[in-house]
Design a protein around this motif. Structure first.
Motif, PDB file in Angstrom:
ATOM      1  N   GLU A 187     -12.116   5.244  -8.568  1.00 51.35           N
ATOM      2  CA  GLU A 187     -13.341   4.581  -9.019  1.00 51.35           C
ATOM      3  C   GLU A 187     -14.435   4.646  -7.956  1.00 51.35           C
ATOM      4  O   GLU A 187     -15.608   4.818  -8.285  1.00 51.35           O
ATOM      5  CB  GLU A 187     -13.051   3.119  -9.379  1.00 51.35           C
ATOM      6  CG  GLU A 187     -12.161   2.940 -10.599  1.00 51.35           C
ATOM      7  CD  GLU A 187     -12.804   3.428 -11.884  1.00 51.35           C
ATOM      8  OE1 GLU A 187     -14.031   3.250 -12.063  1.00 51.35           O
ATOM      9  OE2 GLU A 187     -12.071   4.007 -12.715  1.00 51.35           O
ATOM     10  N   HIS A 238      -6.180   4.123  -7.934  1.00 53.98           N
ATOM     11  CA  HIS A 238      -7.184   3.851  -8.976  1.00 53.98           C
ATOM     12  C   HIS A 238      -8.500   3.385  -8.342  1.00 53.98           C
ATOM     13  O   HIS A 238      -9.582   3.836  -8.736  1.00 53.98           O
ATOM     14  CB  HIS A 238      -6.658   2.808  -9.957  1.00 53.98           C
ATOM     15  CG  HIS A 238      -7.642   2.442 -11.025  1.00 53.98           C
ATOM     16  ND1 HIS A 238      -7.945   3.292 -12.063  1.00 53.98           N
ATOM     17  CD2 HIS A 238      -8.403   1.338 -11.192  1.00 53.98           C
ATOM     18  CE1 HIS A 238      -8.860   2.723 -12.838  1.00 53.98           C
ATOM     19  NE2 HIS A 238      -9.152   1.534 -12.325  1.00 53.98           N
ATOM     20  N   GLN A 239      -8.403   2.499  -7.347  1.00 51.73           N
ATOM     21  CA  GLN A 239      -9.606   2.021  -6.654  1.00 51.73           C
ATOM     22  C   GLN A 239     -10.305   3.169  -5.926  1.00 51.73           C
ATOM     23  O   GLN A 239     -11.538   3.272  -5.954  1.00 51.73           O
ATOM     24  CB  GLN A 239      -9.245   0.922  -5.659  1.00 51.73           C
ATOM     25  CG  GLN A 239      -8.834  -0.376  -6.313  1.00 51.73           C
ATOM     26  CD  GLN A 239      -8.271  -1.378  -5.311  1.00 51.73           C
ATOM     27  OE1 GLN A 239      -8.121  -1.077  -4.131  1.00 51.73           O
ATOM     28  NE2 GLN A 239      -7.941  -2.563  -5.803  1.00 51.73           N
ATOM     29  N   THR A 247       0.815  -1.215   0.000  1.00 52.70           N
ATOM     30  CA  THR A 247       0.000   0.000   0.000  1.00 52.70           C
ATOM     31  C   THR A 247       0.841   1.255   0.000  1.00 52.70           C
ATOM     32  O   THR A 247       0.460   2.246  -0.590  1.00 52.70           O
ATOM     33  CB  THR A 247      -0.946   0.045   1.223  1.00 52.70           C
ATOM     34  OG1 THR A 247      -0.166  -0.039   2.397  1.00 52.70           O
ATOM     35  CG2 THR A 247      -1.962  -1.069   1.151  1.00 52.70           C
ATOM     36  N   ASP A 286       0.207   3.051  -3.427  1.00 57.41           N
ATOM     37  CA  ASP A 286       0.238   2.181  -4.601  1.00 57.41           C
ATOM     38  C   ASP A 286      -0.750   2.706  -5.653  1.00 57.41           C
ATOM     39  O   ASP A 286      -1.902   3.004  -5.336  1.00 57.41           O
ATOM     40  CB  ASP A 286      -0.145   0.766  -4.161  1.00 57.41           C
ATOM     41  CG  ASP A 286       0.009  -0.260  -5.270  1.00 57.41           C
ATOM     42  OD1 ASP A 286      -0.256   0.072  -6.440  1.00 57.41           O
ATOM     43  OD2 ASP A 286       0.395  -1.396  -4.960  1.00 57.41           O
ATOM     44  N   PRO A 287      -0.317   2.821  -6.908  1.00 55.20           N
ATOM     45  CA  PRO A 287      -1.207   3.323  -7.969  1.00 55.20           C
ATOM     46  C   PRO A 287      -2.517   2.537  -8.099  1.00 55.20           C
ATOM     47  O   PRO A 287      -3.551   3.114  -8.428  1.00 55.20           O
ATOM     48  CB  PRO A 287      -0.360   3.204  -9.238  1.00 55.20           C
ATOM     49  CG  PRO A 287       1.044   3.277  -8.761  1.00 55.20           C
ATOM     50  CD  PRO A 287       1.045   2.616  -7.414  1.00 55.20           C
ATOM     51  N   GLU A 288      -2.482   1.227  -7.820  1.00 51.16           N
ATOM     52  CA  GLU A 288      -3.710   0.428  -7.882  1.00 51.16           C
ATOM     53  C   GLU A 288      -4.714   0.885  -6.831  1.00 51.16           C
ATOM     54  O   GLU A 288      -5.907   0.955  -7.085  1.00 51.16           O
ATOM     55  CB  GLU A 288      -3.396  -1.058  -7.697  1.00 51.16           C
ATOM     56  CG  GLU A 288      -2.990  -1.759  -8.968  1.00 51.16           C
ATOM     57  CD  GLU A 288      -4.067  -1.677 -10.050  1.00 51.16           C
ATOM     58  OE1 GLU A 288      -5.256  -1.961  -9.775  1.00 51.16           O
ATOM     59  OE2 GLU A 288      -3.701  -1.304 -11.187  1.00 51.16           O
ATOM     60  N   ILE A 289      -4.222   1.227  -5.650  1.00 52.60           N
ATOM     61  CA  ILE A 289      -5.104   1.700  -4.583  1.00 52.60           C
ATOM     62  C   ILE A 289      -5.667   3.069  -4.951  1.00 52.60           C
ATOM     63  O   ILE A 289      -6.852   3.333  -4.750  1.00 52.60           O
ATOM     64  CB  ILE A 289      -4.363   1.734  -3.230  1.00 52.60           C
ATOM     65  CG1 ILE A 289      -4.050   0.314  -2.791  1.00 52.60           C
ATOM     66  CG2 ILE A 289      -5.179   2.466  -2.177  1.00 52.60           C
ATOM     67  CD1 ILE A 289      -3.243   0.205  -1.533  1.00 52.60           C
TER      68      ILE A 289
END
Length: 177
Positions: free
Chosen positions: A19, A15-16, A2, A10-13
């Motif tokens: 969204e 992004h979430q 994270t 983290d870029p994925e977090i």
């Protein structure tokens, strides 16, 4: 993962989070700013900040953290725009005295444009580039900062100094070499 040791998220977090919360954030900012371009700019700044330092926030309170960041970015944008509008208004007031409704209006207007052009040429290059990008190319301060690879505060300072210098040069053209 994270967060990194540097507080980045983290870029994925991110992004979430985008969204999940962008609709609520957009509604909140639209009520606050009442301008879709400003809303888009603040959303971009907010999620950029989440990527850079969102790891310092607690996972349980991240939504509140995002809204707080968005609010502070909105207030900064409003403050910067007020300063910009005031600077442009002062410059317009300075030049307005040169424009009249007499038959010589065209000549005076041409001289005024030339005076502004000459005053711009006397600015240091770094200030002139910011003024041209902001006024003539209608770029936001964030776009200018990104394009020139400078901190936003540096761009705002250069614009403020340039507007002050231009105003002084136009008000007192004989005092400037």
């Amino acid at each position: 993962m994270t967060t990194g040791n540097d507080g980045k998220l983290d870029p994925e977090i991110v992004h979430q989070l985008f969204e999940t919360y962008v609709k609520e954030l957009r509604a909140f900012l639209t009520g606050l700013l009442r301008d879709h371009d400003y809303v888009d700019e603040v959303i971009q700044l907010t999620f950029s900040k989440a990527l850079q330092s969102g790891g310092q926030s607690n996972e349980e309170t991240r939504k509140g953290w995002l809204f707080r960041v968005a609010y502070h970015e909105s207030m900064g944008l409003i403050r910067r725009n007020k300063i910009h509008k005031k600077s442009l208004n002062n410059l317009c007031q300075t030049t307005k005295s040169y424009w009249t409704e007499t038959p010589g209006q065209q000549l005076l207007e041409t001289e005024n444009i030339e005076q502004i052009r000459m005053a711009l040429q006397k600015l240091p290059e770094n200030q002139r580039a910011v003024v041209i990008a902001r006024i003539y190319e209608s770029k936001t301060f964030n776009e200018i900062a990104s394009e020139f690879g400078l901190p936003l505060g540096t761009v705002l300072t250069r614009m403020r100094l340039a507007m002050k210098t231009l105003s002084r040069q136009i008000d007192n053209p004989s005092e400037n070499p």
